[in-house]
Enzyme design. Structure first.
Site, PDB file in Angstrom:
ATOM      1  N   TYR A  31       0.838  -1.201   0.000  1.00 44.03           N
ATOM      2  CA  TYR A  31       0.000   0.000   0.000  1.00 44.03           C
ATOM      3  C   TYR A  31       0.865   1.239   0.000  1.00 44.03           C
ATOM      4  O   TYR A  31       2.078   1.165   0.252  1.00 44.03           O
ATOM      5  CB  TYR A  31      -0.946  -0.004   1.212  1.00 44.03           C
ATOM      6  CG  TYR A  31      -0.267   0.338   2.523  1.00 44.03           C
ATOM      7  CD1 TYR A  31       0.560  -0.574   3.162  1.00 44.03           C
ATOM      8  CD2 TYR A  31      -0.436   1.581   3.128  1.00 44.03           C
ATOM      9  CE1 TYR A  31       1.184  -0.256   4.369  1.00 44.03           C
ATOM     10  CE2 TYR A  31       0.172   1.911   4.328  1.00 44.03           C
ATOM     11  CZ  TYR A  31       0.984   0.984   4.941  1.00 44.03           C
ATOM     12  OH  TYR A  31       1.610   1.305   6.120  1.00 44.03           O
ATOM     13  N   ARG A  50       8.129   3.769  -4.974  1.00 44.86           N
ATOM     14  CA  ARG A  50       8.200   2.795  -3.860  1.00 44.86           C
ATOM     15  C   ARG A  50       7.140   1.711  -4.034  1.00 44.86           C
ATOM     16  O   ARG A  50       7.380   0.535  -3.757  1.00 44.86           O
ATOM     17  CB  ARG A  50       8.019   3.523  -2.519  1.00 44.86           C
ATOM     18  CG  ARG A  50       8.202   2.597  -1.323  1.00 44.86           C
ATOM     19  CD  ARG A  50       8.252   3.347  -0.011  1.00 44.86           C
ATOM     20  NE  ARG A  50       6.977   3.999   0.284  1.00 44.86           N
ATOM     21  CZ  ARG A  50       6.786   4.834   1.307  1.00 44.86           C
ATOM     22  NH1 ARG A  50       7.782   5.108   2.136  1.00 44.86           N
ATOM     23  NH2 ARG A  50       5.609   5.387   1.525  1.00 44.86           N
ATOM     24  N   ARG A 101      -7.178 -20.617  -1.700  1.00 45.33           N
ATOM     25  CA  ARG A 101      -6.098 -20.428  -0.737  1.00 45.33           C
ATOM     26  C   ARG A 101      -4.998 -21.487  -0.882  1.00 45.33           C
ATOM     27  O   ARG A 101      -5.210 -22.667  -0.586  1.00 45.33           O
ATOM     28  CB  ARG A 101      -6.655 -20.468   0.683  1.00 45.33           C
ATOM     29  CG  ARG A 101      -5.612 -20.170   1.763  1.00 45.33           C
ATOM     30  CD  ARG A 101      -6.235 -20.228   3.143  1.00 45.33           C
ATOM     31  NE  ARG A 101      -5.271 -19.877   4.179  1.00 45.33           N
ATOM     32  CZ  ARG A 101      -4.375 -20.716   4.687  1.00 45.33           C
ATOM     33  NH1 ARG A 101      -4.300 -21.966   4.275  1.00 45.33           N
ATOM     34  NH2 ARG A 101      -3.545 -20.312   5.635  1.00 45.33           N
ATOM     35  N   HIS A 103      -0.551 -21.363  -0.163  1.00 43.79           N
ATOM     36  CA  HIS A 103       0.495 -20.437   0.284  1.00 43.79           C
ATOM     37  C   HIS A 103       1.303 -19.912  -0.905  1.00 43.79           C
ATOM     38  O   HIS A 103       1.614 -18.733  -0.983  1.00 43.79           O
ATOM     39  CB  HIS A 103       1.428 -21.105   1.309  1.00 43.79           C
ATOM     40  CG  HIS A 103       0.826 -21.169   2.678  1.00 43.79           C
ATOM     41  ND1 HIS A 103      -0.249 -21.954   2.976  1.00 43.79           N
ATOM     42  CD2 HIS A 103       1.142 -20.511   3.816  1.00 43.79           C
ATOM     43  CE1 HIS A 103      -0.576 -21.788   4.246  1.00 43.79           C
ATOM     44  NE2 HIS A 103       0.255 -20.917   4.787  1.00 43.79           N
ATOM     45  N   LYS A 148       6.503  -2.077   2.038  1.00 39.52           N
ATOM     46  CA  LYS A 148       5.342  -1.444   2.654  1.00 39.52           C
ATOM     47  C   LYS A 148       4.143  -2.386   2.550  1.00 39.52           C
ATOM     48  O   LYS A 148       3.177  -2.135   1.815  1.00 39.52           O
ATOM     49  CB  LYS A 148       5.057  -0.081   1.995  1.00 39.52           C
ATOM     50  CG  LYS A 148       4.264   0.840   2.905  1.00 39.52           C
ATOM     51  CD  LYS A 148       4.358   2.270   2.415  1.00 39.52           C
ATOM     52  CE  LYS A 148       3.398   3.207   3.110  1.00 39.52           C
ATOM     53  NZ  LYS A 148       3.466   3.210   4.560  1.00 39.52           N
ATOM     54  N   GLU A 180      12.547   2.808  14.199  1.00 40.87           N
ATOM     55  CA  GLU A 180      11.548   3.791  13.749  1.00 40.87           C
ATOM     56  C   GLU A 180      10.317   3.623  14.618  1.00 40.87           C
ATOM     57  O   GLU A 180      10.377   2.980  15.663  1.00 40.87           O
ATOM     58  CB  GLU A 180      11.235   3.569  12.257  1.00 40.87           C
ATOM     59  CG  GLU A 180      10.700   2.183  11.940  1.00 40.87           C
ATOM     60  CD  GLU A 180      10.322   1.974  10.475  1.00 40.87           C
ATOM     61  OE1 GLU A 180      10.099   2.946   9.743  1.00 40.87           O
ATOM     62  OE2 GLU A 180      10.231   0.794  10.069  1.00 40.87           O
ATOM     63  N   LEU A 204      11.206   1.197   7.111  1.00 42.25           N
ATOM     64  CA  LEU A 204      10.615   1.634   5.860  1.00 42.25           C
ATOM     65  C   LEU A 204      11.322   2.923   5.447  1.00 42.25           C
ATOM     66  O   LEU A 204      11.437   3.845   6.264  1.00 42.25           O
ATOM     67  CB  LEU A 204       9.120   1.908   6.027  1.00 42.25           C
ATOM     68  CG  LEU A 204       8.480   2.297   4.698  1.00 42.25           C
ATOM     69  CD1 LEU A 204       8.201   1.073   3.853  1.00 42.25           C
ATOM     70  CD2 LEU A 204       7.225   3.112   4.895  1.00 42.25           C
TER      71      LEU A 204
HETATM   72  N1  PDD Z   1       3.112   5.018   7.307  1.00 46.95           N
HETATM   73  N2  PDD Z   1       7.787   3.838   8.847  1.00 46.95           N
HETATM   74  C1  PDD Z   1       6.672   3.102   8.836  1.00 46.95           C
HETATM   75  C2  PDD Z   1       6.672   1.793   9.511  1.00 46.95           C
HETATM   76  C3  PDD Z   1       5.512   3.586   8.178  1.00 46.95           C
HETATM   77  O1  PDD Z   1       4.407   2.832   8.133  1.00 46.95           O
HETATM   78  C4  PDD Z   1       5.547   4.866   7.562  1.00 46.95           C
HETATM   79  C5  PDD Z   1       4.353   5.428   6.846  1.00 46.95           C
HETATM   80  C6  PDD Z   1       6.743   5.603   7.622  1.00 46.95           C
HETATM   81  C7  PDD Z   1       6.885   6.956   6.974  1.00 46.95           C
HETATM   82  O2  PDD Z   1       6.875   6.843   5.574  1.00 46.95           O
HETATM   83  P1  PDD Z   1       6.364   8.036   4.652  1.00 46.95           P
HETATM   84  O3  PDD Z   1       7.178   9.227   5.000  1.00 46.95           O
HETATM   85  O4  PDD Z   1       6.630   7.548   3.274  1.00 46.95           O
HETATM   86  O5  PDD Z   1       4.900   8.246   4.943  1.00 46.95           O
HETATM   87  C8  PDD Z   1       7.844   5.050   8.262  1.00 46.95           C
HETATM   88  C9  PDD Z   1       1.893   5.359   6.599  1.00 46.95           C
HETATM   89  C10 PDD Z   1       1.677   6.814   6.507  1.00 46.95           C
HETATM   90  C11 PDD Z   1       0.711   4.611   7.187  1.00 46.95           C
HETATM   91  O6  PDD Z   1       0.892   3.426   7.474  1.00 46.95           O
HETATM   92  O7  PDD Z   1      -0.377   5.167   7.333  1.00 46.95           O
END
Ligand code: PDD
Length: 288
Positions: A31, A50, A101, A103, A148, A180, A204
């Site tokens: 996403y 990305r 389903r 895997h 992501k 993070e 991320l």
């Molecule tokens: N989250 N780290 C993680 C684990 C994240 O899920 C996100 C973003 C970021 C920051 O990434 P960016 O600057 O590209 O938004 C860092 C999104 C916004 C969410 O899950 O809603």
């Protein structure tokens, strides 16, 4: 609310995906969340890049043409949902599609499921100026955090821990260093230098994180990709987070301990302001 699902624009309440969708069954998808200011996308191309990289890592085959149409679809949704004024977000989710389903990937491959929605966002300017609290927790995620993935169980459990503790966010610790948060990147400032965990499979690579690097350079502030040890956090002059829905958010209390003088420091506040300005510029450039 009008949303987009697999080629159609439909009312959100009418949008239906199969119970066999691999996003539903396995979390088998990726996403993006893109920020929108006055109808203009902020950093749209890095988000799309990305997304493509994530799809490629998961070997989900979305055609180039479909990838290229995502922003046009998002723009149409923003207009139809009356979100071209003020702040909003675009949510894009692509899963491997619906199949019996197993895997392993379905063979032959099925059409990926593509879902796009738009939502109002109200930036919390007051909290940006005031600072927020966080707690540290172990980073129990897998070792491919660069993807992501819609598989966000550790992240939602983390955010719920923050909620239960009455704080804004967690800050995650892996192997004794800060990585993070559950939905943003973490920066720590000491003696005028910003430190952040290196781009790798343990975080991320945030799009806003890249913007922080550019803004720091513009402001003449040194920024280093170096991990910070867990026991050094409380001695930092400043701590802040970055993300598409977080903006730049100063963290002024961690595990009940005050950071700096308890209010967002000068580096954080400069970046809060600069990001706000850059976002507003993006609204002017791309809107229409
Ligand atoms: N989250 N780290 C993680 C684990 C994240 O899920 C996100 C973003 C970021 C920051 O990434 P960016 O600057 O590209 O938004 C860092 C999104 C916004 C969410 O899950 O809603």
């Amino acid at each position: 609310m009008l949303v987009y699902l697999n080629g159609d624009y439909v009312e959100e309440s009418q949008a239906k995906v199969s119970v066999n969708d691999r996003g539903f069954i396995f979390g088998d998808g990726v996403y993006e969340v893109i920020r929108v200011v006055n109808g203009g996308f902020f950093q749209a191309i890095p988000h799309l890049t990305r997304l493509k990289e994530g799809l490629s890592l998961l070997r989900i085959d979305l055609s180039e043409q479909e990838c290229e149409s995502l922003l046009d679809i998002a723009h149409y949704l923003l207009k139809e949902n009356d979100l071209t004024e003020g702040h909003a977000t675009v949510y894009i989710q692509v899963t491997r599609g619906a199949a019996k389903r197993t895997h392993q990937f379905p063979n032959p491959a099925v059409e990926p499921t593509v879902f796009i929605s738009v939502n109002r966002l109200v930036p919390n300017h007051e909290l940006h100026q005031k600072g927020a609290s966080a707690i540290t927790i172990p980073d129990v995620r897998w070792t491919r955090c660069n993807i992501k993935s819609v598989n966000l169980l550790p992240n939602i459990l983390a955010k719920q821990r923050a909620e239960d503790a009455g704080v804004f966010s967690t800050i995650m610790i892996r192997d004794g260093v800060v990585t993070e948060t559950q939905n943003s990147n973490t920066f720590l400032v000491n003696d005028g230098v910003i430190y952040t965990f290196p781009k790798s499979n343990y975080i991320l690579a945030g799009i806003t994180r890249d913007v922080v690097f550019k803004m720091a350079k513009d402001l003449g502030i040194e920024i280093r990709e170096e991990p910070v040890a867990e026991d050094k956090i409380y001695d930092m002059d400043e701590v802040f987070l970055s993300g598409t829905t977080t903006d730049i958010q100063g963290i002024t209390r961690i595990d009940g301990i005050t950071i700096g003088d308890g209010s967002p420091g000068p580096v954080t506040l400069k970046l809060v302001d600069k990001l706000k300005n850059e976002m507003e510029q993006s609204g002017k450039v791309i809107s229409g």
